[in-house]
Design an enzyme around this catalytic site. Structure first.
Site, PDB file in Angstrom:
ATOM      1  N   PHE A 240       0.834  -1.204   0.000  1.00  0.00           N
ATOM      2  CA  PHE A 240       0.000   0.000   0.000  1.00  0.00           C
ATOM      3  C   PHE A 240       0.863   1.247   0.000  1.00  0.00           C
ATOM      4  O   PHE A 240       1.869   1.322   0.716  1.00  0.00           O
ATOM      5  CB  PHE A 240      -0.909   0.036   1.237  1.00  0.00           C
ATOM      6  CG  PHE A 240      -2.104  -0.854   1.155  1.00  0.00           C
ATOM      7  CD1 PHE A 240      -3.274  -0.412   0.562  1.00  0.00           C
ATOM      8  CD2 PHE A 240      -2.067  -2.143   1.652  1.00  0.00           C
ATOM      9  CE1 PHE A 240      -4.384  -1.230   0.475  1.00  0.00           C
ATOM     10  CE2 PHE A 240      -3.174  -2.979   1.576  1.00  0.00           C
ATOM     11  CZ  PHE A 240      -4.330  -2.517   0.985  1.00  0.00           C
ATOM     12  N   ASP A 241       0.457   2.229  -0.812  1.00  0.00           N
ATOM     13  CA  ASP A 241       1.030   3.570  -0.712  1.00  0.00           C
ATOM     14  C   ASP A 241       0.376   4.265   0.482  1.00  0.00           C
ATOM     15  O   ASP A 241      -0.693   3.846   0.940  1.00  0.00           O
ATOM     16  CB  ASP A 241       0.765   4.327  -2.006  1.00  0.00           C
ATOM     17  CG  ASP A 241       1.352   5.735  -1.971  1.00  0.00           C
ATOM     18  OD1 ASP A 241       2.418   5.903  -1.370  1.00  0.00           O
ATOM     19  OD2 ASP A 241       0.728   6.643  -2.541  1.00  0.00           O
ATOM     20  N   LYS A 242       0.999   5.337   0.972  1.00  0.00           N
ATOM     21  CA  LYS A 242       0.455   6.024   2.140  1.00  0.00           C
ATOM     22  C   LYS A 242      -0.462   7.175   1.736  1.00  0.00           C
ATOM     23  O   LYS A 242      -1.673   7.117   1.935  1.00  0.00           O
ATOM     24  CB  LYS A 242       1.581   6.547   3.038  1.00  0.00           C
ATOM     25  CG  LYS A 242       1.079   7.290   4.286  1.00  0.00           C
ATOM     26  CD  LYS A 242       2.225   7.812   5.131  1.00  0.00           C
ATOM     27  CE  LYS A 242       2.842   9.041   4.548  1.00  0.00           C
ATOM     28  NZ  LYS A 242       1.937  10.239   4.632  1.00  0.00           N
TER      29      LYS A 242
ATOM     30  N   THR B  89      -3.920   7.011  -0.272  1.00  0.00           N
ATOM     31  CA  THR B  89      -4.404   5.628  -0.305  1.00  0.00           C
ATOM     32  C   THR B  89      -4.898   5.228   1.077  1.00  0.00           C
ATOM     33  O   THR B  89      -6.092   5.018   1.288  1.00  0.00           O
ATOM     34  CB  THR B  89      -3.307   4.673  -0.783  1.00  0.00           C
ATOM     35  OG1 THR B  89      -2.842   5.090  -2.067  1.00  0.00           O
ATOM     36  CG2 THR B  89      -3.836   3.244  -0.884  1.00  0.00           C
TER      37      THR B  89
END
Length: 539
Positions: A339-341, A344
């Site tokens: 996951f990107d931060k 997202t």
């Protein structure tokens, strides 16, 4: 610059945000023909079930044939001209064969299914093109080029050449990838790097096309042409991915031609061989048409793209952009998710998370927030907007700010209720003698938050902690993904490790890969590599 009233300046920045492109469902002719075919089919079905005259529902079904089948039929005939047997033509022939043996309902249903499949594929293609155009819209169409004499010359961004010098005013989007020659400002480059906070830019720093300039003016030397910019390369990758096909679909297309030829040969044999042994023409035709409908590869072809397209459309409605059918097909075999931060797991919008009055301060938390928000109200900085939003949520009435000034990289100052209030970077506003203030700032940094100091008449009275907003559904999503894949997701971010660790703890991620974007651009006030310290406020 001095402002006598608290006039908001954020609208100038908001007005340059690129519009979201999205093709309407019925903007495509394929969707309109498919909808017409479906409507005629439903009318024919209703007429048949209600016992209307046979000629009426036959006419409605045949109209369904025409509206839904003319396009694939024409495409099949064109393919036949180049000696290729297209599955679209076989579908039309199978539907006509069904009508020939009295099963006009089955043929019309086949036409509707095939027309709907083609329409959905066309819509998915159009939406992919929308995403590409949306990426390209990030970069402005025009720029202000500076001539050798220092004059300003409007020019199309596509006509900029390497070596040109452009002027980027406050609140404008940068028109080309380049390097800052003069000036200083903060640039919001979340669209490219995903960083949640603006990055300070000064001479020598790199900037990207499509990113949003803040409060200062920049002179930028163009280093790449428009077609070679970062945003253009991203758009090209998305467009290329949108043209890919699933592995299953490629396999079916590979065997489709041979299968279709074989099926036609068998259909002819099923019709002709019984005739040689004295069977009736009607009986042989009925048998041959039944075989053709059952053996048609239409069902195999329809079993690939429509499910994938339906899954892509469902993901799009929930805010997930699937780049290609290959990605969607392989999603079922995924064993781990990264996951990107920013944007997202978080909303990408800063918010005030802490208000820390300092020892000896005579102000309550609400009073501090009221004074800070009043001082920040004229500013267009994202952190200023966060402080103002926090005051609005607390229903605090903001007084008018007099003698407002803003200094790049330091903060703002204004006279509120007769007091001089300064709000800004700890590096600029604190000195080594303010040990208690520095300790609070360090505590906030260790929590992965951006520290903003509030001074009243040159005396520190509070420190605000600002952070990005975590999406409320993030933790549940991480739990669901863990259950589906059997492995805990990992977090990948270009932000500092302290911020990443704090977020990961809130959503249930244990594996963190911080600072994974492109090398840091610009100078973000003091951030020691490896210490996990968050940046001070960048103005």
């Amino acid at each position: 610059m001095v402002w006598s009233t608290a006039t908001p300046a954020r609208s100038a920045v908001a007005s340059v945000v690129a519009p979201v492109r999205r093709t309407g469902v019925f903007a495509l002719p394929e969707m309109r023909w498919a909808a017409a075919a479906l409507a005629l089919f439903l009318l024919g079905l209703a007429a048949q079930w209600l016992g209307a005259a046979a000629w009426l529902w036959w006419a409605l079904y045949l109209a369904c044939y025409v509206t839904g089948g003319w396009e694939p039929g024409l495409a099949g005939l064109r393919a036949l001209r180049v000696k290729t047997l297209d599955v679209d033509l076989l579908m039309v022939v199978a539907a006509i064969g069904a009508a020939a043996i009295g099963q006009v309902l089955d043929g019309a249903l086949l036409i509707v299914i095939f027309a709907t499949s083609g329409a959905l594929e066309a819509l998915a293609t159009a939406r992919t093109e929308d995403s590409v155009r949306g990426l390209l819209d990030l970069a402005p169409d025009t720029a202000t080029r500076l001539t050798t004499d220092g004059d300003e010359q409007p020019i199309k961004a596509a006509d900029l050449q390497v070596g040109d010098v452009i002027l980027v005013r406050p609140g404008e989007r940068i028109a080309a990838d380049g390097s800052v020659l003069a000036g200083a400002s903060e640039v919001d480059q979340a669209t490219i790097t995903g960083e949640s906070m603006p990055v300070d830019k000064s001479a020598g720093d790199e900037v990207f096309a499509g990113t949003l300039n803040g409060t200062g003016a920049l002179r930028v030397r163009v280093d790449r042409r428009a077609e070679d910019s970062v945003v253009a390369r991203i758009a090209a990758l998305v467009e290329e991915a949108g043209r890919t096909k699933a592995t299953t679909q490629l396999f079916i297309e590979k065997v489709e031609q041979r299968y279709s030829v074989g099926m036609v040969a068998f259909t002819v044999a099923v019709f002709a061989v019984p005739l040689l042994f004295g069977a009736g023409v009607r009986t042989s035709l009925l048998r041959a048409m039944t075989f053709m409908i059952v053996a048609s590869p239409c069902a195999v072809v329809l079993a690939t793209m429509p499910p994938l397209l339906a899954a892509i459309a469902t993901a799009g409605r929930h805010g997930v952009l699937v780049k290609s059918a290959v990605v969607m097909e392989q999603l079922g075999t995924t064993t781990r998710v990264a996951f990107d931060k920013t944007g997202t797991l978080t909303r990408g919008t800063p918010e005030v998370a802490d208000i820390r009055p300092l020892p000896g301060s005579a102000f309550t938390e609400d009073q501090i927030l009221r004074l800070a928000a009043a001082a920040e109200y004229p500013s267009e900085h994202p952190l200023a907007a966060a402080i103002v939003r926090a005051a609005r949520r607390a229903d605090l009435a903001l007084p008018v700010a007099d003698e407002f000034t803003a200094q790049l990289g330091q903060g703002v100052s204004a006279r509120i209720d007769g007091r001089l209030i300064r709000v800004g970077s700890p590096t600029a506003l604190l000195d080594t003698t303010t040990a208690q203030s520095t300790e609070v700032v360090e505590q906030l940094h260790q929590q992965g938050r951006t520290a903003v100091v509030v001074l009243c008449e040159s005396t520190p009275v509070a420190v605000l902690g600002i952070t990005d907003q975590v999406r409320p559904e993030a933790a549940a999503t991480i739990t669901a993904v863990t259950e589906l894949t059997g492995a805990t997701p990992l977090l990948m971010t270009g932000d500092n490790r302290a911020t990443a660790t704090r977020l990961a703890g809130r959503v249930g991620i244990t594996d963190i890969r911080a600072r994974n974007t492109a090398p840091r651009q610009g100078r973000r006030r003091p951030r020691t590599r490896g210490s996990g310290r968050a940046s001070d406020r960048s103005r």
